[in-house]
Design a protein around this motif. Structure first.
Motif, PDB file in Angstrom:
ATOM      1  N   UNK A 102       0.722  -1.156  -0.016  1.00  0.00           N
ATOM      2  CA  UNK A 102       0.131   0.095  -0.244  1.00  0.00           C
ATOM      3  C   UNK A 102       0.809   1.336  -0.166  1.00  0.00           C
ATOM      4  N   UNK A 103       1.983   1.146   0.748  1.00  0.00           N
ATOM      5  CA  UNK A 103       2.861   2.469   0.670  1.00  0.00           C
ATOM      6  C   UNK A 103       3.496   2.720  -0.666  1.00  0.00           C
ATOM      7  N   UNK A 104       3.814   1.446  -1.392  1.00  0.00           N
ATOM      8  CA  UNK A 104       4.243   1.622  -2.794  1.00  0.00           C
ATOM      9  C   UNK A 104       3.231   2.109  -3.591  1.00  0.00           C
ATOM     10  N   UNK A 105       2.231   1.852  -3.443  1.00  0.00           N
ATOM     11  CA  UNK A 105       1.050   2.306  -4.473  1.00  0.00           C
ATOM     12  C   UNK A 105       0.524   3.709  -4.046  1.00  0.00           C
ATOM     13  N   UNK A 106       0.636   3.899  -2.694  1.00  0.00           N
ATOM     14  CA  UNK A 106       0.221   5.303  -2.470  1.00  0.00           C
ATOM     15  C   UNK A 106       1.242   6.303  -3.009  1.00  0.00           C
ATOM     16  N   UNK A 107       2.493   6.015  -3.250  1.00  0.00           N
ATOM     17  CA  UNK A 107       3.479   7.121  -3.624  1.00  0.00           C
ATOM     18  C   UNK A 107       3.769   6.764  -5.374  1.00  0.00           C
ATOM     19  N   UNK A 108       2.838   5.732  -5.939  1.00  0.00           N
ATOM     20  CA  UNK A 108       3.333   5.787  -7.287  1.00  0.00           C
ATOM     21  C   UNK A 108       2.889   6.577  -8.356  1.00  0.00           C
ATOM     22  N   UNK A 109       3.753   6.715  -9.623  1.00  0.00           N
ATOM     23  CA  UNK A 109       3.584   7.702 -10.373  1.00  0.00           C
ATOM     24  C   UNK A 109       2.802   7.009 -11.747  1.00  0.00           C
ATOM     25  N   UNK A 110       2.700   5.894 -11.540  1.00  0.00           N
ATOM     26  CA  UNK A 110       2.160   5.262 -12.914  1.00  0.00           C
ATOM     27  C   UNK A 110       1.015   4.550 -12.360  1.00  0.00           C
ATOM     28  N   UNK A 111       0.597   4.402 -11.362  1.00  0.00           N
ATOM     29  CA  UNK A 111      -0.656   3.487 -11.268  1.00  0.00           C
ATOM     30  C   UNK A 111      -1.815   4.482 -11.482  1.00  0.00           C
ATOM     31  N   UNK A 112      -2.995   3.695 -11.545  1.00  0.00           N
ATOM     32  CA  UNK A 112      -4.241   4.487 -11.777  1.00  0.00           C
ATOM     33  C   UNK A 112      -4.561   5.690 -10.579  1.00  0.00           C
ATOM     34  N   UNK A 113      -4.946   6.760 -10.931  1.00  0.00           N
ATOM     35  CA  UNK A 113      -5.176   7.703  -9.536  1.00  0.00           C
ATOM     36  C   UNK A 113      -6.172   7.097  -8.615  1.00  0.00           C
ATOM     37  N   UNK A 114      -7.177   6.467  -9.109  1.00  0.00           N
ATOM     38  CA  UNK A 114      -8.158   6.051  -8.107  1.00  0.00           C
ATOM     39  C   UNK A 114      -7.541   4.987  -7.163  1.00  0.00           C
ATOM     40  N   UNK A 115      -6.773   4.111  -7.701  1.00  0.00           N
ATOM     41  CA  UNK A 115      -5.939   3.178  -6.883  1.00  0.00           C
ATOM     42  C   UNK A 115      -4.923   3.815  -5.717  1.00  0.00           C
ATOM     43  N   UNK A 116      -4.288   5.103  -6.279  1.00  0.00           N
ATOM     44  CA  UNK A 116      -3.375   5.803  -5.488  1.00  0.00           C
ATOM     45  C   UNK A 116      -4.208   6.233  -4.222  1.00  0.00           C
ATOM     46  N   UNK A 117      -5.338   6.914  -4.489  1.00  0.00           N
ATOM     47  CA  UNK A 117      -5.999   7.686  -3.382  1.00  0.00           C
ATOM     48  C   UNK A 117      -6.720   6.598  -2.462  1.00  0.00           C
ATOM     49  N   UNK A 118      -6.962   5.322  -3.059  1.00  0.00           N
ATOM     50  CA  UNK A 118      -7.819   4.442  -2.213  1.00  0.00           C
ATOM     51  C   UNK A 118      -6.570   3.655  -1.216  1.00  0.00           C
ATOM     52  N   UNK A 119      -5.294   3.647  -1.742  1.00  0.00           N
ATOM     53  CA  UNK A 119      -4.172   3.373  -0.830  1.00  0.00           C
ATOM     54  C   UNK A 119      -3.750   4.280   0.375  1.00  0.00           C
ATOM     55  N   UNK A 120      -3.874   5.735  -0.199  1.00  0.00           N
ATOM     56  CA  UNK A 120      -3.713   6.737   1.034  1.00  0.00           C
ATOM     57  C   UNK A 120      -4.617   6.594   1.958  1.00  0.00           C
ATOM     58  N   UNK A 121      -5.802   6.383   1.532  1.00  0.00           N
ATOM     59  CA  UNK A 121      -7.050   6.471   2.384  1.00  0.00           C
ATOM     60  C   UNK A 121      -6.657   5.286   3.726  1.00  0.00           C
ATOM     61  N   UNK A 122      -6.237   4.167   2.994  1.00  0.00           N
ATOM     62  CA  UNK A 122      -6.084   3.123   4.210  1.00  0.00           C
ATOM     63  C   UNK A 122      -4.796   3.332   4.836  1.00  0.00           C
ATOM     64  N   UNK A 123      -3.628   3.854   4.186  1.00  0.00           N
ATOM     65  CA  UNK A 123      -2.548   4.528   4.986  1.00  0.00           C
ATOM     66  C   UNK A 123      -2.791   5.314   6.194  1.00  0.00           C
ATOM     67  N   UNK A 124      -3.663   6.190   5.690  1.00  0.00           N
ATOM     68  CA  UNK A 124      -3.701   7.196   6.891  1.00  0.00           C
ATOM     69  C   UNK A 124      -4.694   6.647   8.001  1.00  0.00           C
ATOM     70  N   UNK A 125      -5.605   5.853   7.633  1.00  0.00           N
ATOM     71  CA  UNK A 125      -6.425   5.077   8.594  1.00  0.00           C
ATOM     72  C   UNK A 125      -5.516   4.159   9.365  1.00  0.00           C
TER      73      UNK A 125
END
Length: 388
Positions: free
Chosen positions: A9-32
């Motif tokens: 999730x941390x790698x996905x949250x800071x990814x520059x190539x993944x879909x924007x929706x996936x990045x936002x969802x990963x950041x939500x879970x990491x913040x939680x």
């Protein structure tokens, strides 16, 4: 959250190539996972609280798999599989066979024809494009081909390819034997542009005026030493036996060709050097010269054509010359430049490749004959199914 999940999730949250929706969802879970509230997460990422609550809940229930989209039924298809198949079948027909006065299909033409035939009530060109893209059908493209008409194609081609591999009729060539590939590039025009050509600049390509005045034309006769990558040439107002023999004289009176044991001249079937009469004329003038003809309609076996393509790209395009003298000077200068650094072409088509090609052609012809047998044959329906 496990250590593996946290790492992904941390790698996905800071990814520059993944879909924007996936990045936002990963950041939500990491913040939680750090203990932030739904309201704080929503403010940080400019989201609604319901959105934050949804993805936190899905991760809690399903883990990483819960962050993907749910399967959706989507819009029902507008066209049936039969209609799609009929559109593809129409695209695979020549327009002339359907009575349409076109040489090739385009997307708008196919859409209009499908409506006229009653295949569909309405369809757009973009829908036609998507339908044909599934099977990579491109009816607007074409490729030319030709039958092998020379009854001695295999023998002639094998002899030429053998010379490129330094052997003649199965016997290796000696160090004092040479292979010359020769032909004429006809009708090289001198086109004087009505306005000067502009050099390229910042964010601007070279610009060549479309209008021009004709300043005459010439023929470029060239002889290419296949194994030494050396070009000798002769320019003349037109082609013919005399200009070709002038080129031969120019080459054969120079060393190492004058004292060579044999010099093989690979030529096509142009009028300047066609048939046995041309071969006899060459041998009569130079006994150590041997003329070898390429098969009819097989100029691709003549290596001088590769050199001519280089000349066309690097010297003659775009055509902007004030006189024929300038054309000749440019060709002469380029020839000197080429001979200074040229290396032999990496010719990869061998006599073994020729045998494989002829075998494939023979199998293809046999298959075509089987498909054309009368309908009473037992295997005819299967053959038609295979062809379809």
């Amino acid at each position: 959250m496990t250590a593996a999940e946290r790492h992904r999730l941390t790698a996905l949250a800071y990814s520059h190539t993944a879909a924007y929706q996936q990045v936002i969802r990963a950041r939500i879970v990491c913040d939680a996972a750090r203990g932030d509230s739904n309201a704080a997460i929503a403010r940080r990422h400019d989201l609604t609280i319901d959105t934050v609550r949804r993805w936190r809940g899905r991760f809690a229930d399903e883990g990483l798999a819960g962050l993907t989209d749910r399967p959706r039924p989507g819009r029902p298809p507008r066209f049936t599989p039969v209609q799609v198949a009929e559109v593809k079948a129409l695209a695979c027909q020549l327009p002339a066979e359907t009575g349409t006065p076109l040489s090739r299909w385009t997307y708008p033409d196919l859409a209009a024809e499908a409506v006229d035939r009653g295949i569909v009530a309405a369809i757009s060109a973009s829908t036609i494009r998507r339908i044909l893209a599934r099977d990579t059908i491109k009816p607007w493209q074409h490729q030319s081909w030709i039958f092998i008409r020379d009854p001695k194609f295999a023998v002639k081609a094998a002899r030429v390819l053998g010379l490129y591999a330094r052997e003649y009729d199965g016997v290796p060539l000696g160090s004092d034997e040479y292979v010359i590939s020769s032909d004429e590039k006809t009708s090289i025009q001198a086109r004087c542009r009505c306005h000067p050509t502009l050099a390229p600049g910042v964010a601007r390509m070279m610009r060549v005026n479309h209008e021009y005045q004709r300043k005459g034309a010439l023929a470029y006769l060239a002889a290419y030493d296949v194994h030494q990558a050396r070009v000798l040439s002769h320019r003349n107002a037109k082609t013919g036996i005399l200009p070709f023999m002038t080129l031969v004289e120019q080459v054969m009176t120079q060393e190492p060709y004058a004292s060579a044991k044999r010099v093989f001249w690979v030529v096509d079937n142009g009028s300047s050097h066609r048939g046995q009469a041309a071969a006899d004329r060459l041998t009569a003038r130079f006994p150590n010269a041997v003329m070898v003809h390429t098969p009819v309609h097989a100029s691709w076996t003549n290596q001088i054509e590769i050199y001519f393509s280089i000349v066309q790209r690097k010297v003659l395009t775009p055509n902007d010359f004030t006189s024929l003298d300038q054309v000749e000077d440019r060709l002469t200068a380029f020839e000197q430049r080429y001979n200074a650094t040229a290396r032999p072409f990496r010719w990869k088509f061998t006599p073994a490749d020729l045998e494989d090609l002829l075998a494939r052609i023979e199998r293809h012809e046999q298959k075509e004959q089987n498909l054309q047998q009368p309908a009473g044959c037992d295997h005819q329906p299967a053959a038609h199914a295979l062809a379809a």
